[in-house]
Design a protein around this motif. Structure first.
Motif, PDB file in Angstrom:
ATOM      1  N   ILE A 139       0.864  -1.188   0.000  1.00  0.00           N
ATOM      2  CA  ILE A 139       0.000   0.000   0.000  1.00  0.00           C
ATOM      3  C   ILE A 139       0.897   1.234   0.000  1.00  0.00           C
ATOM      4  O   ILE A 139       1.750   1.387   0.879  1.00  0.00           O
ATOM      5  N   PRO A 140       0.750   2.129  -0.976  1.00  0.00           N
ATOM      6  CA  PRO A 140       1.658   3.287  -1.093  1.00  0.00           C
ATOM      7  C   PRO A 140       1.469   4.293   0.039  1.00  0.00           C
ATOM      8  O   PRO A 140       0.377   4.382   0.631  1.00  0.00           O
ATOM      9  N   PRO A 141       2.494   5.072   0.329  1.00  0.00           N
ATOM     10  CA  PRO A 141       2.393   6.096   1.388  1.00  0.00           C
ATOM     11  C   PRO A 141       1.266   7.101   1.149  1.00  0.00           C
ATOM     12  O   PRO A 141       0.717   7.657   2.105  1.00  0.00           O
ATOM     13  N   SER A 142       0.913   7.343  -0.122  1.00  0.00           N
ATOM     14  CA  SER A 142      -0.141   8.325  -0.424  1.00  0.00           C
ATOM     15  C   SER A 142      -1.510   7.874   0.067  1.00  0.00           C
ATOM     16  O   SER A 142      -2.461   8.662   0.062  1.00  0.00           O
ATOM     17  N   CYS A 143      -1.629   6.616   0.504  1.00  0.00           N
ATOM     18  CA  CYS A 143      -2.894   6.119   1.041  1.00  0.00           C
ATOM     19  C   CYS A 143      -3.045   6.448   2.522  1.00  0.00           C
ATOM     20  O   CYS A 143      -4.047   6.072   3.141  1.00  0.00           O
ATOM     21  N   TYR A 144      -2.058   7.116   3.071  1.00  0.00           N
ATOM     22  CA  TYR A 144      -2.074   7.412   4.503  1.00  0.00           C
ATOM     23  C   TYR A 144      -2.136   8.925   4.741  1.00  0.00           C
ATOM     24  O   TYR A 144      -1.507   9.703   4.018  1.00  0.00           O
ATOM     25  N   SER A 150       0.743   4.046   9.118  1.00  0.00           N
ATOM     26  CA  SER A 150       0.247   3.263  10.247  1.00  0.00           C
ATOM     27  C   SER A 150      -1.236   2.995  10.020  1.00  0.00           C
ATOM     28  O   SER A 150      -1.918   3.797   9.360  1.00  0.00           O
ATOM     29  N   PRO A 151      -1.763   1.869  10.536  1.00  0.00           N
ATOM     30  CA  PRO A 151      -3.162   1.490  10.264  1.00  0.00           C
ATOM     31  C   PRO A 151      -4.186   2.564  10.609  1.00  0.00           C
ATOM     32  O   PRO A 151      -5.190   2.710   9.900  1.00  0.00           O
ATOM     33  N   ASP A 152      -3.933   3.322  11.668  1.00  0.00           N
ATOM     34  CA  ASP A 152      -4.919   4.330  12.066  1.00  0.00           C
ATOM     35  C   ASP A 152      -4.902   5.565  11.172  1.00  0.00           C
ATOM     36  O   ASP A 152      -5.771   6.425  11.273  1.00  0.00           O
TER      37      ASP A 152
END
Length: 208
Positions: A139-144, A150-152
């Protein structure tokens, strides 16, 4: 100059200032969403808002100088501008088709160019982060949020739904901004007509 004329003059200056700020705000909104609109729409928007800004300044200058010619010119062009904008907004309302979020996301997905969409719209994958997992991809960093992996902080909504919602609300925002500008243009036109007549009458009284 009568008290009523002075009040109208002040109101005209204030409303033209507001109109100018609205035009600047519209330019900023177009610039922010430029990558989501066609080049023709962006160029037309910049030109229209720049013209509105120009005539807002003209209205302010004409009222301060109490110039009949400039006030009349401002009134005429504000009316023409309002009519053109009313017609173009009505045509936009009936002819504009909201962009397809599914198509836009699919193109970005195939080009491996999802980062900008995911960060701007706070989403992940086409339908969810599971799209990456199903392809055995990280999962790319842009999804966070804030790029904190981190999951949250993971965005749970897919980009197709978020982008479609954005396109739908984008149309509504455009219509609201357009009609607000038209309303201010017509009010400033009415005030300019009143001031032009008042300034003309004042000049006549001073001739005697």
């Amino acid at each position: 100059m009568g008290c009523a004329t002075t009040s109208i003059k002040i109101a005209s200056i204030v409303l033209n200032v507001i109109l100018g700020f609205l035009a600047v705000g519209a330019i900023g909104w177009i610039a922010y969403n430029a990558d989501m609109e066609t080049q023709e729409f962006v160029i037309a928007g910049y030109i229209a808002c720049s013209v509105i800004l120009l005539f807002a300044f003209l209205g302010i200058f004409a009222a301060v100088r109490e110039s009949v010619a400039l006030t009349t010119t401002s009134a005429v062009f504000l009316l023409i501008l309002a009519i053109i904008q009313i017609v173009s907004t009505c045509l936009f309302l009936h002819q504009y088709e909201v962009k397809n979020g599914q198509e836009a996301v699919e193109l970005a997905w195939q080009a491996n160019n999802m980062d900008a969409i995911q960060q701007k719209h706070e989403c992940c994958g086409k339908s969810s982060a599971q799209d990456y997992i199903n392809l055995s991809q990280i999962i790319p960093p842009s999804c966070y949020a804030d790029l904190q992996q981190s999951p949250d902080h993971l965005y749970v909504e897919g980009c197709v739904e978020k982008l479609q919602d954005f396109y739908e609300s984008d149309k509504q925002r455009f219509l609201i901004i357009s009609w607000v500008l038209v309303a201010f243009e017509l009010i400033c036109f009415a005030l300019a007509v009143f001031l032009a007549i008042s300034f003309k009458n004042k000049q006549r009284r001073m001739e005697f």
